[in-house]
Design an enzyme around this catalytic site. Sequence first.
Site, PDB file in Angstrom:
ATOM      1  N   CYS A  31       0.819  -1.059  -0.227  1.00 22.93           N
ATOM      2  CA  CYS A  31      -0.275  -0.440  -0.128  1.00 22.93           C
ATOM      3  C   CYS A  31       0.622   1.367  -0.021  1.00 22.93           C
ATOM      4  O   CYS A  31       1.432   1.545   0.688  1.00 22.93           O
ATOM      5  CB  CYS A  31      -1.262  -0.342   1.088  1.00 22.93           C
ATOM      6  SG  CYS A  31      -1.560   1.545   1.765  1.00 22.93           S
ATOM      7  N   CYS A  34       0.418   3.807   2.766  1.00 20.02           N
ATOM      8  CA  CYS A  34       1.125   3.491   4.628  1.00 20.02           C
ATOM      9  C   CYS A  34       1.955   3.705   4.666  1.00 20.02           C
ATOM     10  O   CYS A  34       2.983   4.218   6.405  1.00 20.02           O
ATOM     11  CB  CYS A  34       0.357   1.287   3.782  1.00 20.02           C
ATOM     12  SG  CYS A  34      -0.945   1.343   4.255  1.00 20.02           S
TER      13      CYS A  34
END
Lengths: 102, 291
Positions: A31, A34
């Site tokens: 991700c 993230c």
Amino acid sequence: MSVLRITNNNFEEEVLKAEGPVIIDFYADWCGPCKMMSPIIDSIAEEINNAKVGKINVDEAQDLAAMYNVMSIPTIIIFKDGKPYKKFVGVTSKENILNELN
Amino acid sequence: MYDVTIIGAGPAGISASLYTKRANLNTLVLYNDKSGLEKAEKIENYYGFENGIDGESLYNTGISQTKKLGVEIKKEEVLKIEIAENGFEVTTTKNTYTSKTVIIATGNKKNMPKIKGIKEFEGKGVSYCAICDGFFYRGKDVAVLGNGNYAISETNDLINLAKQITILTNGKEVPSIRAENVKVIPKEIREVRGEERVEEIEFEDNSKLKIDGIFIAEGTAGTKEFAKKLGILTNGDKIIINEKMETNIPGIYACGDCTGGLLQISKAVYEGATAGLEVIKYLKNKRRKEK
């Protein structure tokens, strides 16, 4: 304090039974956003001592993500007395998180 | 590889390009949508125009000014910006460009559809990023709201994950896309509904569609979409910057209306100039460190 790695095995002990607030970052290695949240979480962990800070990899703990309705990452949940108290969806600033602790 | 890719050709983006190009940086400007400036009928409070000027003329003059300087400027819709090795990848409907830095000058146009339930279920089944959140919808039924290139791009990111994807055009023109698990419903939407999370879409003709999630992709990708996908810190829909126009991601800058504050040309020009100058410094420092 360092950032704790929270898994299915230690979630109950470290989060549900914790004294004081616990800040949890739900993330995954694939991700992109993230990765921007990660240094913010690390810096919070370094700076404060009145809350625990941990990370949950949603790939490894899908049931924990599902249990707390995490459907977008990063999601930050602050737990108090074992219950979700505040949820941030998406990258959020250190100030926003710290404000919720006071 | 470009030194800098600027997204947006309004006063902020063009001002930035004037500075980076004059410093000999390999500069690319990408733009697509109409700038907020073009819609201004007459501007009478901007320095140097005693009789005022209409927004469209000023906008077009800016573009021709940067072209004259030799800046590469292309009318291409940007679909996504991604972090890549040594910089960033900017994908448009036509090409993928690599760039050491990116300046976001995408204005304050909002894509937020006015459909009941969307705001309420954000993060509870309403998503703005297929690549980030698709994982949570593996083997599930999802909808993509939109009908343009950006909606197709989001759909493509979901094709191998979701069981069934329904493109909802909300009364607009049906796009052409063919895939086994993709269908299109062109009906107008009344509401996105659910208890704890999104469960169904109700259409204006009273029919319903059961879904587990809905990805918002109306119109073209803009400030909000780029920020969400990259992990840029925002305050509402505005990108958070410091006095150097830096975002929280090294190498990505933002300027103009997309950073909030005064929605004025003078402010956009100032921020664009600052972003341009800071990119020059950033690349100089980076080169020095690499030596």
